[in-house]
Design an enzyme around this catalytic site. Structure first.
Site, PDB file in Angstrom:
ATOM      1  N   GLN A  87       0.830  -1.202   0.000  1.00  0.00           N
ATOM      2  CA  GLN A  87       0.000   0.000   0.000  1.00  0.00           C
ATOM      3  C   GLN A  87       0.868   1.257   0.000  1.00  0.00           C
ATOM      4  O   GLN A  87       1.756   1.413   0.841  1.00  0.00           O
ATOM      5  CB  GLN A  87      -0.931   0.049   1.215  1.00  0.00           C
ATOM      6  CG  GLN A  87      -1.922   1.199   1.078  1.00  0.00           C
ATOM      7  CD  GLN A  87      -2.777   1.426   2.295  1.00  0.00           C
ATOM      8  OE1 GLN A  87      -2.260   1.703   3.377  1.00  0.00           O
ATOM      9  NE2 GLN A  87      -4.078   1.321   2.139  1.00  0.00           N
ATOM     10  N   CYS A 116      -6.896   7.199   4.686  1.00  0.00           N
ATOM     11  CA  CYS A 116      -6.280   7.579   5.958  1.00  0.00           C
ATOM     12  C   CYS A 116      -6.737   8.980   6.380  1.00  0.00           C
ATOM     13  O   CYS A 116      -6.567   9.945   5.644  1.00  0.00           O
ATOM     14  CB  CYS A 116      -4.748   7.535   5.842  1.00  0.00           C
ATOM     15  SG  CYS A 116      -3.964   7.966   7.400  1.00  0.00           S
TER      16      CYS A 116
HETATM   17  C1  FNR Z   1      -5.122   1.169  10.380  1.00  0.00           C
HETATM   18  N1  FNR Z   1      -5.743   1.422   9.168  1.00  0.00           N
HETATM   19  C2  FNR Z   1      -4.990   1.677   8.042  1.00  0.00           C
HETATM   20  N2  FNR Z   1      -5.588   1.805   6.818  1.00  0.00           N
HETATM   21  C3  FNR Z   1      -4.862   1.957   5.703  1.00  0.00           C
HETATM   22  O1  FNR Z   1      -5.414   2.033   4.612  1.00  0.00           O
HETATM   23  N3  FNR Z   1      -3.491   2.030   5.790  1.00  0.00           N
HETATM   24  C4  FNR Z   1      -2.827   1.930   6.968  1.00  0.00           C
HETATM   25  O2  FNR Z   1      -1.584   1.966   7.000  1.00  0.00           O
HETATM   26  C5  FNR Z   1      -3.599   1.792   8.152  1.00  0.00           C
HETATM   27  N4  FNR Z   1      -2.997   1.713   9.395  1.00  0.00           N
HETATM   28  C6  FNR Z   1      -3.730   1.334  10.491  1.00  0.00           C
HETATM   29  C7  FNR Z   1      -3.076   1.052  11.698  1.00  0.00           C
HETATM   30  C8  FNR Z   1      -3.809   0.574  12.780  1.00  0.00           C
HETATM   31  C9  FNR Z   1      -3.086   0.254  14.057  1.00  0.00           C
HETATM   32  C10 FNR Z   1      -5.200   0.402  12.668  1.00  0.00           C
HETATM   33  C11 FNR Z   1      -6.012  -0.113  13.825  1.00  0.00           C
HETATM   34  C12 FNR Z   1      -5.857   0.711  11.492  1.00  0.00           C
HETATM   35  C13 FNR Z   1      -7.199   1.238   9.021  1.00  0.00           C
HETATM   36  C14 FNR Z   1      -7.531  -0.239   8.817  1.00  0.00           C
HETATM   37  O3  FNR Z   1      -6.936  -0.780   7.672  1.00  0.00           O
HETATM   38  C15 FNR Z   1      -9.056  -0.439   8.704  1.00  0.00           C
HETATM   39  O4  FNR Z   1      -9.532   0.298   7.629  1.00  0.00           O
HETATM   40  C16 FNR Z   1      -9.809  -0.015   9.966  1.00  0.00           C
HETATM   41  O5  FNR Z   1      -9.166  -0.414  11.138  1.00  0.00           O
HETATM   42  C17 FNR Z   1     -11.202  -0.616   9.956  1.00  0.00           C
HETATM   43  O6  FNR Z   1     -11.163  -2.031   9.835  1.00  0.00           O
HETATM   44  P1  FNR Z   1     -11.376  -3.003  11.088  1.00  0.00           P
HETATM   45  O7  FNR Z   1     -10.354  -2.638  12.104  1.00  0.00           O
HETATM   46  O8  FNR Z   1     -12.758  -2.736  11.613  1.00  0.00           O
HETATM   47  O9  FNR Z   1     -11.226  -4.380  10.565  1.00  0.00           O
END
Ligand code: FNR
Length: 452
Positions: A87, A116
């Site tokens: 990504q 993000c």
């Molecule tokens: C994230 N999320 C995230 N999204 C993304 O597109 N790139 C990233 O680098 C990150 N980094 C990240 C770090 C941490 C610690 C968390 C908890 C979340 C968001 C993640 O991919 C996701 O979209 C959300 O957490 C919602 O999905 P879940 O947690 O409900 O499965």
């Protein structure tokens, strides 16, 4: 039309991107437990463009190493290659395309982060900022798609309005992306807000390409919940972040493991791929939950090296053994390179100079997690405490190898080991000096694989 040349995004269960969490050990763990595709953490285009690619024979990995500070920005390995999606955080079509080109043959797909909501992303025009600039978002996707032959996707959040969200997704899909990941929350919404599964469903019904549902972790406690999330969102695939961060065995069809077992499995990968202690600690801490509440948790908080962390899960010996072997291989590899170079030119540093106190020591960055632990800093502080003049470094470069002599208290110290840059060479000479000052003992040098 699907622009999917190799990797298919249909009917897949995916480890969603997570900064600092989705380094190689976590991605391998997710694959072990049954994830079909694993995303990397978001890697910013500038950062990757400042890297050089290196095949790491010691670890059997491919490393993208920051040219300025030597840190590993992205480490991958053959096992994950068919399943790993990198990504990118970007606001620029040509930079995004250059990054994609750089990693094209090491990963299975490229994803552009368009979700993000963090300040640094929004201010930099990256992540969710792209949702309000759909032309720019499409230009980025088109540039990457036309540059590489692997599938390209993007991951978004939903907009305020369901129809606007569907329109945006249609526009993004028209660029030829292979799939789209949708987190069912708006830009400024947090995990406590409801994930709008109906919006994801509307997009899924409107698009022909696979839609990957995301945002369901609150309700994903066991494997069967993944299927439920898929049904309510009408999606082809599901992407899981937080549930996997806490217990990666959520991907196991036959049921989750207890957290300590997951931590041990995770640590195996961290050891095998020589992970940085600070990153390992961060990930393990997230799995442990409230570390302050238990004796193990409080002891864990005191750890600073990979060995110390591994000791707590009875993997200390495995870690020490593995690190010793890796360091021996590194020594051999570097020695070979060094000998090759020596055949071409005479050695500028006269190793036979008997006024130099020397020892063959290698500088291993991961042994010094805290800035104050670094050998040069330790030597500087030792000099100040003992009211001695400060150490002076003189470095010789020989082809692409470096060796440094530190003069301290009218004596000279140098490592016989040639390092790959000036910074490491200076640290190497500081290690030797600290050994002669009795700050490090032979046991310490041997156990940590510093001594060649
Ligand atoms: C994230 N999320 C995230 N999204 C993304 O597109 N790139 C990233 O680098 C990150 N980094 C990240 C770090 C941490 C610690 C968390 C908890 C979340 C968001 C993640 O991919 C996701 O979209 C959300 O957490 C919602 O999905 P879940 O947690 O409900 O499965």
């Amino acid at each position: 039309m699907e622009n999917n040349k190799q990797l298919s995004y249909r009917n897949k269960i995916i480890l969603a991107p997570m900064v600092k969490i989705n380094t190689l050990p976590m991605r391998l763990l997710a694959l072990d437990y049954g994830a079909d595709i694993v995303y990397t953490e978001e890697l910013i285009d500038y950062k990757l463009l400042n890297c050089h690619r290196k095949v790491n024979d010691t670890l059997n990995s491919v490393d993208f190493i920051d040219k300025s500070d030597g840190t590993v920005v992205f480490r991958t390995c053959p096992r994950e290659k068919p399943f790993v999606v990198l990504q990118i955080g970007t606001n620029d079509p040509s930079r995004a395309a250059m990054v994609a080109k750089l990693v094209e043959y090491d990963v299975a797909g490229i994803d552009i982060n368009m979700g993000c909501p963090k300040g640094f992303s929004l201010k930099g025009g990256m992540g969710a900022a792209l949702l309000n600039q759909s032309d720019k978002a499409c230009a980025i996707l088109s540039a990457v798609i036309s540059t590489v032959s692997i599938p390209v996707t993007c991951k978004i959040r939903i907009l305020r309005d369901i129809n606007e969200t569907v329109s945006l997704c249609k526009k993004l899909a028209a660029t030829g992306i292979a799939a789209i990941g949708i987190h069912g929350r708006r830009i400024h919404e947090r995990p406590i807000h409801e994930n709008r599964n109906n919006v994801i469903k509307a997009v899924s019904e409107a698009l022909e390409i696979p839609v990957i549902a995301n945002g369901g972790s609150k309700d994903i406690k066991v494997y069967e919940d993944i299927e439920k999330f898929k049904i309510v969102t009408g999606c082809s695939s599901v992407m899981i972040a937080r549930s996997a961060e806490k217990n990666c065995s959520i991907f196991k069809r036959d049921g989750k493991l207890e957290v300590p077992a997951v931590i041990r499995d995770y640590l195996h990968h961290a050891i095998n791929y020589d992970s940085v202690a600070a990153n390992t600690k961060y990930c393990v801490q997230n799995m442990m939950g409230n570390v302050h509440e238990t004796e193990l948790g409080r002891t864990f908080l005191e750890t600073s090296t990979l060995q110390e962390i591994c000791d707590l899960w009875q993997l200390g010996d495995y870690c020490r053994e593995k690190q010793k072997k890796m360091n021996m291989l590194r020594f051999e590899e570097r020695d070979l390179a060094c000998n090759d170079q020596k055949r071409i030119k005479p050695n500028p540093v006269d190793e036979t100079q008997d006024d130099i106190n020397s020892l063959k020591c290698m500088y291993i960055r991961s042994l010094y997690p805290m800035p104050e632990d670094l050998p040069k800093t330790k030597l500087l502080n030792w000099a100040k405490t003992h009211r001695k003049p400060l150490p002076k470094y003189h470095t010789e470069q020989f082809e692409k190898l470096f060796k440094s002599i530190v003069t301290f208290d009218n004596k000279k110290y140098s490592s016989l080991f040639w390092e790959k840059n000036k910074r490491c060479a200076e640290q190497g000479s500081a290690i030797v000096c600290l050994y002669f000052l009795n700050v490090y003992d032979m046991e310490y040098l041997k156990i940590n694989g510093i001594l060649g």
